[in-house]
Design an enzyme around this catalytic site. Sequence first.
Site, PDB file in Angstrom:
ATOM      1  N   GLU A 237       5.838  -9.748  15.385  1.00  0.00           N
ATOM      2  CA  GLU A 237       5.331 -10.309  16.638  1.00  0.00           C
ATOM      3  C   GLU A 237       5.569 -11.831  16.666  1.00  0.00           C
ATOM      4  OE1 GLU A 237       1.371  -9.065  17.180  1.00  0.00           O
ATOM      5  OE2 GLU A 237       1.288  -9.721  19.274  1.00  0.00           O
TER       6      GLU A 237
ATOM      7  N   ARG B 219       0.819  -1.219   0.000  1.00  0.00           N
ATOM      8  CA  ARG B 219       0.000   0.000   0.000  1.00  0.00           C
ATOM      9  C   ARG B 219       0.845   1.257   0.000  1.00  0.00           C
ATOM     10  NH1 ARG B 219      -2.211  -3.803   2.840  1.00  0.00           N
ATOM     11  NH2 ARG B 219      -1.413  -3.020   4.820  1.00  0.00           N
TER      12      ARG B 219
HETATM   13  P1  AMP Z   1       4.646  -2.172  11.609  1.00  0.00           P
HETATM   14  O1  AMP Z   1       5.931  -2.705  11.020  1.00  0.00           O
HETATM   15  O2  AMP Z   1       4.238  -2.915  12.831  1.00  0.00           O
HETATM   16  O3  AMP Z   1       4.736  -0.675  11.839  1.00  0.00           O
HETATM   17  O4  AMP Z   1       3.501  -2.442  10.558  1.00  0.00           O
HETATM   18  C1  AMP Z   1       3.354  -1.611   9.474  1.00  0.00           C
HETATM   19  C2  AMP Z   1       3.019  -2.362   8.214  1.00  0.00           C
HETATM   20  O5  AMP Z   1       1.968  -3.286   8.422  1.00  0.00           O
HETATM   21  C3  AMP Z   1       2.538  -1.385   7.147  1.00  0.00           C
HETATM   22  O6  AMP Z   1       3.063  -1.772   5.895  1.00  0.00           O
HETATM   23  C4  AMP Z   1       1.033  -1.475   7.211  1.00  0.00           C
HETATM   24  O7  AMP Z   1       0.487  -1.414   5.914  1.00  0.00           O
HETATM   25  C5  AMP Z   1       0.753  -2.810   7.879  1.00  0.00           C
HETATM   26  N1  AMP Z   1      -0.198  -2.687   9.004  1.00  0.00           N
HETATM   27  C6  AMP Z   1       0.094  -2.848  10.318  1.00  0.00           C
HETATM   28  N2  AMP Z   1      -0.994  -2.742  11.089  1.00  0.00           N
HETATM   29  C7  AMP Z   1      -2.021  -2.474  10.235  1.00  0.00           C
HETATM   30  C8  AMP Z   1      -3.424  -2.232  10.410  1.00  0.00           C
HETATM   31  N3  AMP Z   1      -3.995  -2.246  11.623  1.00  0.00           N
HETATM   32  N4  AMP Z   1      -4.164  -1.976   9.311  1.00  0.00           N
HETATM   33  C9  AMP Z   1      -3.599  -1.963   8.089  1.00  0.00           C
HETATM   34  N5  AMP Z   1      -2.299  -2.187   7.857  1.00  0.00           N
HETATM   35  C10 AMP Z   1      -1.503  -2.441   8.910  1.00  0.00           C
END
Ligand code: AMP
Length: 184
Positions: A109, A72
Amino acid sequence: MNSPAPSLTDTTLVADVNARLRDVPNFPKPGIVFKDITPVLADPHLFGRVINAMSAPFRGQHVTKVVGVEARGFLLGAPIALALHAGFVPARKPGKLPYRSIVERYSLEYGADGLEMHEDAIQKGERVLVVDDVLATGGTAEATAKLVQKLGGELVGFSFLIHLDFLDGVKRLGRDKVTSLLSF
Ligand code: AMP
């Protein structure tokens, strides 16, 4: 505006995006509330306002490359790159890029993931903005920043549409580097 970005202050836009975002509970796994941005992208006027607002804090900052994170981040990053008169660079999941690439692994996680970038995608000293739809724990954005830095790029900042405040990802990336339009 309830985000760490003082420059994104279009409260009408925040309300309009909020009204169109779709929460999908338990996707892709139980306990996750997925923030579905596709209704925002499907509205050309709203999509344009979002791109303008996400680009605005970085206008005049001499950004030469925008990195979008699969998948995205591509949808938002490419039009932001055009708005900033910068080039676009995809950061992709391992094994997807056709040419010689560098890799950065990061932990999730449960388990681990990785991101790759073409080794010639960023030249030393280029000023780089990283774009994605959602900032959660910050692991993905941090890995992307490491790829940029490995290639000698200068990280100007991160632009997100949504920032999940309770997961503290901003702390990992540096509060002064992060902008986001919406915060939950
Ligand atoms: P993080 O590495 O934990 O910051 O996760 C970010 C990545 O996971 C991004 O590429 C987001 O598109 C996706 N992501 C994480 N949580 C969500 C969520 N609740 N809704 C949509 N996309 C998410």
